[in-house]
Write an enzyme that holds these catalytic residues in place. Structure first.
Site, PDB file in Angstrom:
ATOM      1  N   SER A 187      40.171  65.190  23.142  1.00 39.95           N
ATOM      2  CA  SER A 187      40.368  65.820  24.476  1.00 39.95           C
ATOM      3  C   SER A 187      41.881  65.914  24.714  1.00 39.95           C
ATOM      4  CB  SER A 187      39.727  65.312  25.692  1.00 39.95           C
ATOM      5  OG  SER A 187      40.359  63.805  25.772  1.00 39.95           O
ATOM      6  N   HIS A 215      33.368  67.586  25.000  1.00 34.29           N
ATOM      7  CA  HIS A 215      34.419  68.543  25.000  1.00 34.29           C
ATOM      8  C   HIS A 215      34.126  69.734  24.226  1.00 34.29           C
ATOM      9  CE1 HIS A 215      37.553  66.737  27.722  1.00 34.29           C
ATOM     10  NE2 HIS A 215      36.805  65.431  27.104  1.00 34.29           N
ATOM     11  N   LYS A 246      31.061  68.190  32.314  1.00 34.35           N
ATOM     12  CA  LYS A 246      32.098  69.097  32.196  1.00 34.35           C
ATOM     13  C   LYS A 246      31.604  70.484  32.099  1.00 34.35           C
ATOM     14  CE  LYS A 246      34.551  65.164  29.681  1.00 34.35           C
ATOM     15  NZ  LYS A 246      35.259  64.520  30.604  1.00 34.35           N
TER      16      LYS A 246
HETATM   17  C1  LIG Z   1      35.170  62.299  24.713  1.00 35.19           C
HETATM   18  C2  LIG Z   1      34.494  61.843  26.114  1.00 35.19           C
HETATM   19  N1  LIG Z   1      33.269  61.095  26.049  1.00 35.19           N
HETATM   20  C3  LIG Z   1      32.730  60.472  26.997  1.00 35.19           C
HETATM   21  C4  LIG Z   1      33.323  60.966  28.232  1.00 35.19           C
HETATM   22  C5  LIG Z   1      32.758  60.302  29.545  1.00 35.19           C
HETATM   23  O1  LIG Z   1      31.918  61.463  30.290  1.00 35.19           O
HETATM   24  P1  LIG Z   1      31.225  61.151  31.557  1.00 35.19           P
HETATM   25  O2  LIG Z   1      32.248  61.626  32.646  1.00 35.19           O
HETATM   26  O3  LIG Z   1      30.045  61.779  31.707  1.00 35.19           O
HETATM   27  O4  LIG Z   1      31.129  59.481  31.810  1.00 35.19           O
HETATM   28  C6  LIG Z   1      34.632  61.556  28.486  1.00 35.19           C
HETATM   29  C7  LIG Z   1      34.860  62.036  29.982  1.00 35.19           C
HETATM   30  O5  LIG Z   1      36.210  61.655  30.124  1.00 35.19           O
HETATM   31  C8  LIG Z   1      34.993  62.146  27.222  1.00 35.19           C
HETATM   32  O6  LIG Z   1      36.268  62.971  27.274  1.00 35.19           O
END
Ligand SMILES: Cc1ncc(COP(=O)(O)O)c(C=O)c1O
Length: 401
Positions: A187, A215, A246
């Site tokens: 990200s 993402h 997201k």
């Molecule tokens: C690559 C990645 N994995 C996991 C997460 C965690 O997602 P969640 O908001 O559903 O806990 C995020 C969120 O920032 C993320 O960018």
């Protein structure tokens, strides 16, 4: 007289907080007074074009998504007051798990309250001290935490470096089972993991592959299935984790999707599933409606990629340096931390909401503002944002042209 430990605890915290502020690392919350969307209203009533949400498909504030969640609430109630296996599973949860599996091309899916929980609860039930987890150095914090909770041997390969991945696979040769773990898309840079090469190496060394699709789910690949579709390796990925928070609606919730026996074991042993409350039915119902819509048409995914291509081309034409790529995460490189902060503040004054990132979130000297495109952005909004970039860039002497 000695100072009581309780007093030093609180004063120590305050000192650390003051230090974060002095270093410019303190993270204030931005308070919105409106729904999430391409345009938002801040607490003080300012209208801003939002360029920093993970709202890739623009669904977070959409009326039809909100309505689907209201309908699910009316039918299934507000919540379950239970974990899944006691009395917290409703038909809507089973339907959503099936819909996610179908969308991703997997056998089964288990829901969590967040992708953070999905990643936190995936390793420990599946791998032990006889096994090896081989992880990209820039994987998300939740993957790192999940790995820490597991007894498997840990190997780390340099970010996106296939030669080093092979070295680590060789180093882990004597382990019973090996799993390669990577974010599908990273990200900070919008870098897309080289899943075709990763799958080839996994085959060569008999390893499993796990990807985090937070993402990617909903918009990567020709029909938005994710990075595995983008790289034409659907069916070659063993475990997929992702978020409902997201692109797929934007509320909250996460999942792990894989073969039946993997998901069955997670239902028996995964701690964030066993010891945490069921996903609210409103979210399950709305997510189901979102997946239905995405399965019918690629319109939103297509618009997102058009917006991304337009923005990437124009921002370079103006004279900014970006990290090359095709993903809707567009890192606009400003290199210097105070400059990135000043730039984001000036953009705010010009009506654009953006986030500055600097060390330690990104490497030293790589400070940036991270733009995130959405299918909800209109061409007019993007043109307004580009004009603001040009103005702020000129004022701060940042343009190459
Ligand atoms: C690559 C990645 N994995 C996991 C997460 C965690 O997602 P969640 O908001 O559903 O806990 C995020 C969120 O920032 C993320 O960018």
């Amino acid at each position: 007289m000695t100072i009581p430990a309780k007093t030093t605890f609180f004063s120590g915290l305050q000192q650390n907080l003051d230090q974060l502020r002095e270093q410019g690392l303190y993270k204030p919350e931005r308070v919105l007074a409106s729904r999430q969307g391409a345009e938002v209203t801040s607490e003080d009533g300012r209208m801003l074009i939002n360029m920093c949400a993970n709202n890739y498909l623009g669904l977070s504030g959409q009326e039809w998504v909100a309505q689907a969640s209201i309908e699910a609430t009316e039918k299934y109630g507000y919540g379950l007051s239970s974990v899944r296996f006691i009395c917290g599973t409703q038909t809507v949860h089973k339907q959503l798990e099936q819909a996610i599996s179908k969308f991703l091309g997997t056998e089964d899916t288990i829901l969590y309250a967040a992708a953070f929980d999905a990643n936190g609860g995936v390793f420990e039930p599946l791998f032990d001290e006889n096994d090896a987890i081989i992880s990209d150095a820039l994987n998300h914090a939740s993957i790192i935490d999940g790995i820490r909770l597991c007894k498997a041997a840990r190997f780390r390969y340099a970010h996106n470096d296939m030669a080093d991945l092979e070295v680590q696979l060789q180093a882990a040769a004597d382990k019973r089972h090996k799993v390669i773990v990577t974010d599908g898309v990273f990200s900070m840079d919008g870098t897309i993991a080289q899943l075709d090469k990763i799958c080839d190496l996994a085959d060569k060394y008999g390893a499993l592959v796990m990807i985090d699709e937070c993402h990617a789910s909903g918009f990567m690949g020709a029909t938005g299935r994710g990075t595995h579709e983008h790289h034409n390796v659907m069916g070659r990925i063993d475990i997929i984790t992702g978020t409902l928070g997201k692109a797929l609606g934007g509320a909250m919730g996460g999942f792990t999707s894989a073969r039946k026996e993997v998901i069955d074991m997670l239902r028996q042993k995964s701690r964030p599933y066993l010891f945490s409350n069921t996903l609210a039915p409103s979210i399950a119902g709305a997510s189901l409606a979102v997946l239905q819509k995405l399965s019918e048409s690629t319109e939103l995914r297509d618009r997102l990629h058009e917006n991304t291509a337009f923005f990437r081309k124009e921002i370079e034409r103006i004279g900014f340096t970006i990290k090359p790529g095709t993903h809707p995460v567009v890192p606009v490189m400003l290199f210097d931390a105070p400059v990135a902060q000043k730039f984001a503040a000036r953009m705010y004054e010009l009506g654009v909401l953006l986030s500055g990132f600097f060390y330690p979130v990104v490497p030293m000297g790589q400070a940036r503002v991270r733009v995130q495109l959405s299918a909800a952005h209109t061409r007019e909004q993007l043109e307004t944002v580009l004009k603001a970039f040009e103005q702020a860039g000129r004022e701060l002497g940042l343009l190459k042209n």
